[in-house]
Enzyme design. Structure first.
Site: not given
Ligand code: GLN
Length: 501
Positions: A83, A158, A182
């Site tokens: 990532k 994400s 994410s």
């Molecule tokens: N979807 C969540 C957010 O937008 C989680 C993000 C993450 O885990 N990096 O914050």
């Protein structure tokens, strides 16, 4: 079928075994995956950067070690997608943001260093929502990733790029990060496995911070055993990260091999399994509950009465920490710099112009929310209150784990939604994480694994397993038992088939 086409379908453990037995070279394996990326990534867009030369060099080094008679580590020669929020020395690291465009970090994250030391072959950096804010990868400044199961749908976020790379057979292993879901939500909607380890279990050194009290890097793969092998490779104390836990890493690989839930107590979280879940998600979840019972576990319902407040608390804590963490992107130290030559601007003007040009709308929204929540006079009402809710959620977990060994829920409320469907509605986007956020707030570990396809749309459904802090091994034991039973039931590895690309 060509050898390359076969090689991309191997699991990581099969690949490592074939390499160490000399049946195939690491270079052939890397090349097969690079060819796959060349063939399909124009449509999937899982990668922001492919490091062809570096990957082939790393693979050649593994082949040379083998030729020299050295003992190979368990994942030596296996390709991986990283990532783009973790640094890799000399390789562009953008976090999905324009503000870091062109930045090549001068150092490896600890995760990257451990992967390299284990002979894992890093193929490239994967797409993500900008600074890991999002649930669809549509907030990437470099365009969205497409779900390999249906290219018109989101791959989650994400870490949508890492999950899509696995589902598209571009890599058998990937690294994600999970601040609110994410790793787990993308795993759920792409039919792959992802684990958020216990907070402190995997080093955050070289992980560009979103919300430091929540962020955790973790392993992603197509099978539970592969995920465990990767977990064991990256986990463990790191003096470079002051939040890294100096305790022994639970034996996650042994747990994945044990795969036996007889006599275990499993709690279905009442607040995370009722209304608001797509019918096919509920159906596959209920079937999995029945399978776990058949396998000899005792499944009971457990109440976690403060979980409904988790989302609201998270969306105060996360923006607050993010607004502080992102202050360092000022056009002076990293990446983009805008408006320097326009008149004779002050340093504040250059910073303002750089940040306005470099950050996308979701990042700006969260910086504004966080700055507001932390401002004098509001701190107690917002950030302080959210921290109290966080304590209550940790207490819910503690009380639940007195009654049961693990908790389960669906990972996400729906299967993959259409690209664009929730882009104009931030709250609808945030609601994807309703089931994953509690574990981040409490610092406890969680896994998502595929449990079938929803009958109404034929798309993957994920089940979440949650365990007490530092009991990550339980996730693997239960996950591997359920995975094996599901494969037996279907008679073929339904979730490991390449979707038509
Ligand atoms: N979807 C969540 C957010 O937008 C989680 C993000 C993450 O885990 N990096 O914050």
């Amino acid at each position: 079928m060509s050898l390359g086409a076969d090689l991309i379908r191997f699991t990581a453990s099969e690949t490592a075994a074939a390499i160490s037995a000399g049946e195939v070279s690491a270079v052939e394996v890397a090349q097969a995956h690079l060819d796959r990326i060349a063939a399909v990534d124009g449509r999937v867009h899982a990668f922001l950067h492919v490091d062809t030369e570096g990957a082939l060099e790393a693979a050649a080094a593994v082949d040379a070690s083998r030729a020299a008679g050295e003992r190979l580590s368990p994942l030596a020669g296996v390709p991986l997608a990283l990532k783009d929020v973790l640094t890799q020395r000399g390789i562009p690291t953008t976090c999905g943001s324009r503000i870091l465009e062109g930045w090549r970090p001068p150092y490896d994250s600890t995760v990257t260093a451990r992967l390299k030391a284990a002979g894992v072959v890093i193929l490239g950096k994967t797409n993500m929502d900008e600074f890991a804010m999002g649930s669809s990868t549509e907030h990437s400044a470099y365009g969205p990733t497409h779900n390999p199961w249906d290219l018109d749908r989101i791959p989650g976020g994400s870490g949508g790029g890492s999950a899509a790379a696995l589902a598209a057979f571009e890599a058998p292993l990937a690294i994600g990060t999970d601040t609110g879901g994410s790793i787990r939500q993308p795993a759920a909607v792409t039919g792959t496995v992802g684990v958020k380890p216990t907070y402190g279990g995997v080093s955050r050194f070289g992980l560009v911070a979103l919300a430091s009290s929540l962020d955790q890097a973790g392993p992603c793969a197509r099978t539970v055993l592969d995920t465990a092998l990767l977990h064991a490779t990256i986990a463990g104390h790191d003096p470079l990260d002051s939040t890294s836990a100096d305790v022994p890493v639970p034996d996650v690989v042994a747990a994945a091999l044990r795969a036996d839930v007889r006599g275990m107590r499993i709690g279905v979280v009442k607040e995370l399994s009722g209304e608001g879940y797509q019918a096919g998600v509920r159906q596959r979840f209920d079937e999995s509950v029945a399978i776990l019972t058949e396998l000899g576990a005792e499944v009971v319902e457990v109440a976690c009465p403060n979980f409904p407040y988790a989302l609201a608390a998270y969306y105060l804590i996360l923006p607050s920490e993010a607004s502080s963490n992102l202050a360092k992107f000022d056009g002076v130290r990293f990446g983009l710099r805008v408006g320097e030559d326009d008149g004779s601007p002050s340093i504040e003007q250059v910073m303002g112009r750089t940040r306005a040009a470099g950050f996308g709308p979701e990042v700006i929204r969260r910086i504004m929310l966080g700055t507001y929540a932390l401002s004098s006079g509001y701190y107690d009402a917002y950030y302080g209150q959210a921290q109290k809710v966080r304590t209550l959620i940790a207490r819910d977990f503690a009380a639940a784990f007195e009654k049961v060994d693990v908790l389960i829920s669906p990972t996400a409320p729906t299967t993959a939604f259409k690209l664009g469907e929730k882009l104009d509605d931030p709250v609808a986007m945030y609601l994807n994480d309703i089931a994953t956020i509690p574990a981040n707030l409490a610092g406890t570990p969680g896994m998502s694994l595929p449990v079938g396809l929803a009958p109404e749309d034929g798309l993957p459904v994920g089940l979440q397993i949650m365990a007490p802090a530092m009991a990550d091994d339980r996730l693997y034991n239960v996950g591997a038992a359920l995975e094996a039973a599901l494969l037996r039931q279907w008679g073929h590895p339904i979730l490991q088939e390449a979707p038509s690309l």
